[in-house]
Design an enzyme around this catalytic site. Structure first.
Site, PDB file in Angstrom:
ATOM      1  N   LYS A 144       0.841  -1.203   0.000  1.00  0.00           N
ATOM      2  CA  LYS A 144       0.000   0.000   0.000  1.00  0.00           C
ATOM      3  C   LYS A 144       0.876   1.253   0.000  1.00  0.00           C
ATOM      4  O   LYS A 144       1.713   1.433   0.894  1.00  0.00           O
ATOM      5  CB  LYS A 144      -0.918   0.011   1.217  1.00  0.00           C
ATOM      6  CG  LYS A 144      -1.860   1.205   1.249  1.00  0.00           C
ATOM      7  CD  LYS A 144      -2.951   1.035   2.294  1.00  0.00           C
ATOM      8  CE  LYS A 144      -2.597   1.576   3.649  1.00  0.00           C
ATOM      9  NZ  LYS A 144      -2.585   3.049   3.753  1.00  0.00           N
ATOM     10  N   ASP A 164      -3.403   4.173  -2.189  1.00  0.00           N
ATOM     11  CA  ASP A 164      -4.403   4.631  -1.209  1.00  0.00           C
ATOM     12  C   ASP A 164      -4.401   6.154  -1.130  1.00  0.00           C
ATOM     13  O   ASP A 164      -3.887   6.735  -0.176  1.00  0.00           O
ATOM     14  CB  ASP A 164      -4.093   3.998   0.156  1.00  0.00           C
ATOM     15  CG  ASP A 164      -5.156   4.317   1.191  1.00  0.00           C
ATOM     16  OD1 ASP A 164      -6.284   4.687   0.807  1.00  0.00           O
ATOM     17  OD2 ASP A 164      -4.851   4.193   2.393  1.00  0.00           O
ATOM     18  N   LYS A 175      -7.369   7.920  -1.619  1.00  0.00           N
ATOM     19  CA  LYS A 175      -8.723   8.298  -1.190  1.00  0.00           C
ATOM     20  C   LYS A 175      -9.255   9.480  -2.000  1.00  0.00           C
ATOM     21  O   LYS A 175      -9.524  10.561  -1.468  1.00  0.00           O
ATOM     22  CB  LYS A 175      -8.761   8.603   0.309  1.00  0.00           C
ATOM     23  CG  LYS A 175      -8.397   7.401   1.178  1.00  0.00           C
ATOM     24  CD  LYS A 175      -8.585   7.688   2.655  1.00  0.00           C
ATOM     25  CE  LYS A 175      -8.254   6.504   3.522  1.00  0.00           C
ATOM     26  NZ  LYS A 175      -6.829   6.130   3.547  1.00  0.00           N
ATOM     27  N   ASP A 201     -13.765  14.030  -5.266  1.00  0.00           N
ATOM     28  CA  ASP A 201     -13.848  15.255  -6.072  1.00  0.00           C
ATOM     29  C   ASP A 201     -15.054  15.109  -6.986  1.00  0.00           C
ATOM     30  O   ASP A 201     -15.827  14.147  -6.843  1.00  0.00           O
ATOM     31  CB  ASP A 201     -12.528  15.414  -6.874  1.00  0.00           C
ATOM     32  CG  ASP A 201     -12.178  16.883  -7.108  1.00  0.00           C
ATOM     33  OD1 ASP A 201     -13.072  17.639  -7.530  1.00  0.00           O
ATOM     34  OD2 ASP A 201     -11.022  17.260  -6.875  1.00  0.00           O
ATOM     35  N   THR A 203     -12.018   6.114  10.477  1.00  0.00           N
ATOM     36  CA  THR A 203     -12.075   5.661  11.879  1.00  0.00           C
ATOM     37  C   THR A 203     -11.659   6.774  12.843  1.00  0.00           C
ATOM     38  O   THR A 203     -11.854   6.653  14.047  1.00  0.00           O
ATOM     39  CB  THR A 203     -11.203   4.414  12.095  1.00  0.00           C
ATOM     40  OG1 THR A 203      -9.941   4.642  11.483  1.00  0.00           O
ATOM     41  CG2 THR A 203     -11.846   3.190  11.504  1.00  0.00           C
ATOM     42  N   ARG A 207       2.770  -1.230  10.916  1.00  0.00           N
ATOM     43  CA  ARG A 207       3.822  -1.324  11.925  1.00  0.00           C
ATOM     44  C   ARG A 207       4.151  -2.726  12.404  1.00  0.00           C
ATOM     45  O   ARG A 207       5.335  -2.997  12.658  1.00  0.00           O
ATOM     46  CB  ARG A 207       3.459  -0.399  13.111  1.00  0.00           C
ATOM     47  CG  ARG A 207       3.643   1.070  12.741  1.00  0.00           C
ATOM     48  CD  ARG A 207       2.893   2.001  13.644  1.00  0.00           C
ATOM     49  NE  ARG A 207       1.453   1.933  13.408  1.00  0.00           N
ATOM     50  CZ  ARG A 207       0.559   2.740  13.965  1.00  0.00           C
ATOM     51  NH1 ARG A 207       0.958   3.668  14.814  1.00  0.00           N
ATOM     52  NH2 ARG A 207      -0.722   2.631  13.680  1.00  0.00           N
TER      53      ARG A 207
HETATM   54  O1  C5P Z   1       0.702   0.435  11.276  1.00  0.00           O
HETATM   55  P1  C5P Z   1      -0.719  -0.051  11.111  1.00  0.00           P
HETATM   56  O2  C5P Z   1      -0.833  -1.552  10.928  1.00  0.00           O
HETATM   57  O3  C5P Z   1      -1.649   0.477  12.165  1.00  0.00           O
HETATM   58  O4  C5P Z   1      -1.152   0.594   9.712  1.00  0.00           O
HETATM   59  C1  C5P Z   1      -2.421   0.504   9.189  1.00  0.00           C
HETATM   60  C2  C5P Z   1      -2.510   1.201   7.864  1.00  0.00           C
HETATM   61  O5  C5P Z   1      -3.872   1.256   7.472  1.00  0.00           O
HETATM   62  C3  C5P Z   1      -2.004   2.639   7.854  1.00  0.00           C
HETATM   63  O6  C5P Z   1      -1.483   2.927   6.542  1.00  0.00           O
HETATM   64  C4  C5P Z   1      -3.252   3.444   8.119  1.00  0.00           C
HETATM   65  O7  C5P Z   1      -3.185   4.742   7.603  1.00  0.00           O
HETATM   66  C5  C5P Z   1      -4.290   2.616   7.363  1.00  0.00           C
HETATM   67  N1  C5P Z   1      -5.651   2.782   7.845  1.00  0.00           N
HETATM   68  C6  C5P Z   1      -6.041   2.559   9.154  1.00  0.00           C
HETATM   69  N2  C5P Z   1      -7.338   2.745   9.540  1.00  0.00           N
HETATM   70  C7  C5P Z   1      -8.239   3.131   8.647  1.00  0.00           C
HETATM   71  C8  C5P Z   1      -7.895   3.345   7.322  1.00  0.00           C
HETATM   72  C9  C5P Z   1      -6.571   3.157   6.948  1.00  0.00           C
HETATM   73  O8  C5P Z   1      -5.219   2.176   9.968  1.00  0.00           O
HETATM   74  N3  C5P Z   1      -9.489   3.269   9.025  1.00  0.00           N
END
Ligand code: C5P
Length: 256
Positions: free
Chosen positions: A51, A78, A80, A83, A142, A233
């Site tokens: 991603k 990603d 998003k 427009d 979220t 992460r």
């Molecule tokens: O590091 P982690 O596993 O929390 O990363 C989750 C990824 O998913 C990040 O790129 C974050 O921006 C994305 N994301 C999220 N929650 C959402 C939409 C996207 O954590 N509702």
């Protein structure tokens, strides 16, 4: 049971879009293109797609996507989009020319915008002889709670607004949605079974939950009906990203 990402119903566990059949999408939330490419190359055997989000795309541009594609990896762009329909359609067409396999649009852009995005994906891919990317609808971020929704006017119940936008996305022709772990089951129950659900907020319990408030393990998220798991992460910040990717892939596919 495995299935192809495009065109077949999600009765199986996960999709296959790149060289590797894995439901794991690694979020390349890294500061530089070289760090992203290095990680991608190392964990690739366990990962279905990578991603690329706003920070990396704005700093490194389409060239990074091309270089990721040259490794054989599938790419989830990603950005998003939100427009007017014509502008979103042109951005989606450009993403198809860049040869990404997944991309996101905001459901709150409305049905005409989502239809334009899906049509642009299908028509541009057909003209190039490619498989169209999966255009994913984003419902309520979220980071938004009921108080934040009420500032905008309209629906203030987050669950109801997620369901409303999910239905609108599906009826506008989108074949997938991004959803939080707790939304997987209710959305699976109300959406056509062909809709793909892409879920971040995945934690195995072995690492910190970081700023994610609602998390699920890889096996639980797949059992609830997720098609794809976005993991950042727990892989890129792990002491051993390759072992972490291997383990999360195994947990998600019942191999652990
Ligand atoms: O590091 P982690 O596993 O929390 O990363 C989750 C990824 O998913 C990040 O790129 C974050 O921006 C994305 N994301 C999220 N929650 C959402 C939409 C996207 O954590 N509702």
């Amino acid at each position: 049971m495995r299935r192809a990402l495009f065109g077949s119903p999600p009765t199986g566990r996960h999709g296959s879009i790149g060289a590797v059949s894995s439901p794991i999408i690694v979020a390349l939330d890294l500061p530089s293109g070289s760090a992203a490419l290095d990680l991608a190359t190392r964990v690739a055997p366990h990962v279905g797609a990578f991603k690329v989000g706003k920070e990396l795309f704005v700093s490194e541009g389409p060239e990074l996507v091309r270089r990721l594609r040259q490794t054989g990896a599938a790419v989830f762009l990603d950005l998003k989009f939100h427009d007017i329909p014509n502008t979103v359609a042109k951005a989606v067409a450009a993403a198809v020319r860049l040869d990404v396999q997944m991309l996101t649009v905001h459901g709150s852009g409305g049905s005409a915008m989502m239809r334009a995005a899906e049509t642009a994906a299908q028509e541009t891919a057909a003209a190039l002889g490619r498989t169209p990317p999966l255009v994913l609808g984003v419902t309520v971020l979220t980071s938004m709670d009921s108080a934040a929704l009420s500032e905008l006017g309209g629906e203030t119940d987050v669950t109801r607004q997620v369901e409303r936008l999910a239905r609108l996305a599906a009826s506008s022709g989108l074949r997938g949605l991004v959803c939080s772990p707790l939304e997987i089951m209710p959305l699976r129950a109300m959406l056509p079974p062909s809709v793909q659900l892409v879920t971040p907020g995945i934690r195995t319990g072995a690492e910190r939950s970081d700023d994610q408030k609602r998390t699920l393990g890889p096996a639980e998220a797949m059992a609830a009906g997720a098609s794809w798991l976005v993991v950042g992460r727990p892989i890129y910040a792990a002491a051993d990203p390759v072992e972490s990717a291997r383990r999360i892939h195994a947990l998600a596919t019942g191999g652990a």
